[in-house]
Design an enzyme around this catalytic site. Structure first.
Site, PDB file in Angstrom:
ATOM      1  CB  SER A 177      -0.944  -0.004   1.210  1.00 24.12           C
ATOM      2  OG  SER A 177      -0.228   0.058   2.429  1.00 24.12           O
ATOM      3  CB  ALA A 197       0.148   1.187  -8.686  1.00 23.40           C
ATOM      4  CG  PHE A 213      -1.895  -6.199  -7.235  1.00 25.83           C
ATOM      5  CD1 PHE A 213      -1.274  -6.116  -8.477  1.00 25.83           C
ATOM      6  CD2 PHE A 213      -2.947  -7.089  -7.091  1.00 25.83           C
ATOM      7  CE1 PHE A 213      -1.686  -6.885  -9.545  1.00 25.83           C
ATOM      8  CE2 PHE A 213      -3.374  -7.876  -8.154  1.00 25.83           C
ATOM      9  CZ  PHE A 213      -2.739  -7.768  -9.383  1.00 25.83           C
ATOM     10  CD  GLU A 214       2.512   0.058  -3.786  1.00 22.52           C
ATOM     11  OE1 GLU A 214       1.909   0.453  -2.766  1.00 22.52           O
ATOM     12  OE2 GLU A 214       3.741  -0.166  -3.818  1.00 22.52           O
ATOM     13  CB  ILE A 215      -4.455  -2.550  -2.148  1.00 21.96           C
ATOM     14  CG1 ILE A 215      -3.940  -2.506  -0.703  1.00 21.96           C
ATOM     15  CG2 ILE A 215      -3.965  -3.816  -2.848  1.00 21.96           C
ATOM     16  CD1 ILE A 215      -4.510  -3.608   0.177  1.00 21.96           C
TER      17      ILE A 215
END
Length: 436
Positions: free
Chosen positions: A232, A236, A305-307
């Site tokens: 996080s 992205a 993944f950046e959530i």
């Protein structure tokens, strides 16, 4: 009169003291105000590390037909850690079935990113059907989950997480100050101009940290088809590479980008940045897990993944920057990203199957004839490197000539060899009859 003069002589000193006290009070009030702006962990939303792992243990106990748990311990130079690994496989008996697609997910690699471990718990709850997804019934869910083996690492950096819970809300490194996402071997140790040792300390060597050693052994033994490293700080969807500002070439790269575009449209509401980590974030990262998975383990589809990220939060207000702080946003993040992962579970194996079929078809065509194979090879080289047609024709002629000479030489050698054997047998036969 003298008394008045005496009082007036002390008046400036009195005014100075009052002013200093006032300024001190104002500074203290400002400091307290600034301190109050640092958002604490919201324990009404977030589990402590002990509680979260306890909830996961409860899921494993209640659903032994779907979940199993391994706790892997490692340490060196007086530093020790453990990593919990949860394996999902419907029926449990097919965990080692090579026909199933293998997916490896890692959460909580950076201690301050609490929301990622909350997502891991939520995904496991859906896999065991204690939670549900909108618009997906149990039959549909199990129809594609039956084909998968999923390993989930809900909290890779347990020691770093404990430091955060102890009050160091900006800590992303492990328990001895190493960034676990800089401790892998691909391009390890390279430092950019804006290198920050507090944020990006890569350790004394690649895989110096027990957490990275555990994950590396897990990845190579499990040999996943899909890897996702969940973080996080922003929104992205990244694919390799982190240490370059480019993405890989080939079919898998095309399919990875296509999958990410679908996820962005369906679940990220077109807010997510897409592309290589190195080309999208604005800085290169060396020694990352995803680059190692793609380049060394050869995972066909590897992602980061950046959530979640609060771009308006102060850089010092780390909990707010990396984690949602209100109930509505917290639930939205878990809902949207859980749905994204189940889309991966459903769709990504189809992408990999289709690519495998294309590769197999391409390989079979290469055996049609030697001339066709050579021409296809040279045409491919021509398209890559810009060879002219005249050079291509000349090369084809030379290779055909050499190949035919090779065949002719081989036939002559075989003929001479067979003739020699025949003569030897005749000689032995004649000598035998003479002796008789």
């Amino acid at each position: 009169m003298d008394r008045c003069l005496s009082l007036f002589s002390f008046l400036p000193l009195l005014i100075l003291c009052v002013s200093l006290v006032g300024l001190s009070a104002i500074d203290g009030r400002d400091n307290r105000t600034e301190h109050r702006t640092f958002t604490p962990i919201n324990l009404d939303l977030y589990h402590s590390s002990i509680r979260l792992l306890g909830e996961i243990n409860g899921l494993v106990r209640r659903h032994p037909d779907k979940l199993s748990k391994d706790t892997i311990k490692a340490g060196n130079k007086g530093y020790h850690t453990e990593v919990t690994v949860i394996t999902y496989c419907h029926g449990r008996k097919d965990v080692y079935d090579n026909s199933k697609f293998r997916i490896l997910l890692s959460f909580g690699q950076h201690g301050r990113e609490l929301i990622t471990s909350e997502l891991a718990l939520h995904i496991l709850s859906i896999l065991t059907e204690e939670e549900s997804l909108d618009n997906i019934d149990s039959v549909t869910l199990n129809s594609f989950l039956d084909k998968l083996v999923i390993k989930v690492v809900p909290m890779e950096n347990l020691n770093g997480r404990k430091l955060v819970e102890g009050g160091d809300l900006c800590e992303r490194r492990n328990g001895r100050g190493v960034d676990l996402n800089r401790n892998w071997s691909v391009d390890w140790g390279k430092k950019e101009k804006d290198y920050d040792p507090y944020e990006e300390n890569p350790g004394v060597a690649a895989f110096s940290e027990p957490e990275s050693q555990i994950m590396q052994k897990l990845a190579t033994s499990f040999n996943p088809h899909i890897w996702v490293n969940v973080h996080s700080g922003m929104e992205a969807l990244f694919m390799p590479y982190d240490h370059r500002n480019t993405t890989p070439n080939g079919l898998y790269s095309v399919r990875m980008r296509s999958l990410l575009e679908d996820l962005n449209r369906l679940h990220c509401h077109n807010r997510c940045m897409i592309g290589s980590g190195g080309g999208s974030v604005g800085y290169l990262a060396h020694g990352t897990a995803t680059d190692y998975m793609y380049d060394i383990v050869r995972v066909p589809m590897a992602f980061t993944f950046e959530i979640y990220g609060d771009g308006e939060a102060s850089s010092k207000d780390c909990f707010k920057m990396f984690n949602p702080t209100d109930f509505t946003t917290y639930n939205r993040v878990l809902k949207d990203w859980s749905a994204a992962f189940f889309t991966i579970f459903k769709v990504a194996p189809k992408h990999i199957d289709e690519i495998s079929s294309q590769i197999a078809l391409s390989s079979s065509k290469k055996f049609e004839s030697m001339d066709d194979y050579l021409q296809g090879y040279l045409m491919d080289r021509s398209s890559r490197y810009g060879k002219k047609t005249e050079v291509l024709d000349l090369g084809m002629q030379e290779i055909r000539t050499y190949f035919r000479l090779f065949l002719l030489s081989f036939v002559l050698l075989m003929f001479m060899f067979c003739s020699r054997i025949s003569k030897t047998k005749s000689l032995r036969s004649s000598m035998s009859s003479m002796s008789l």
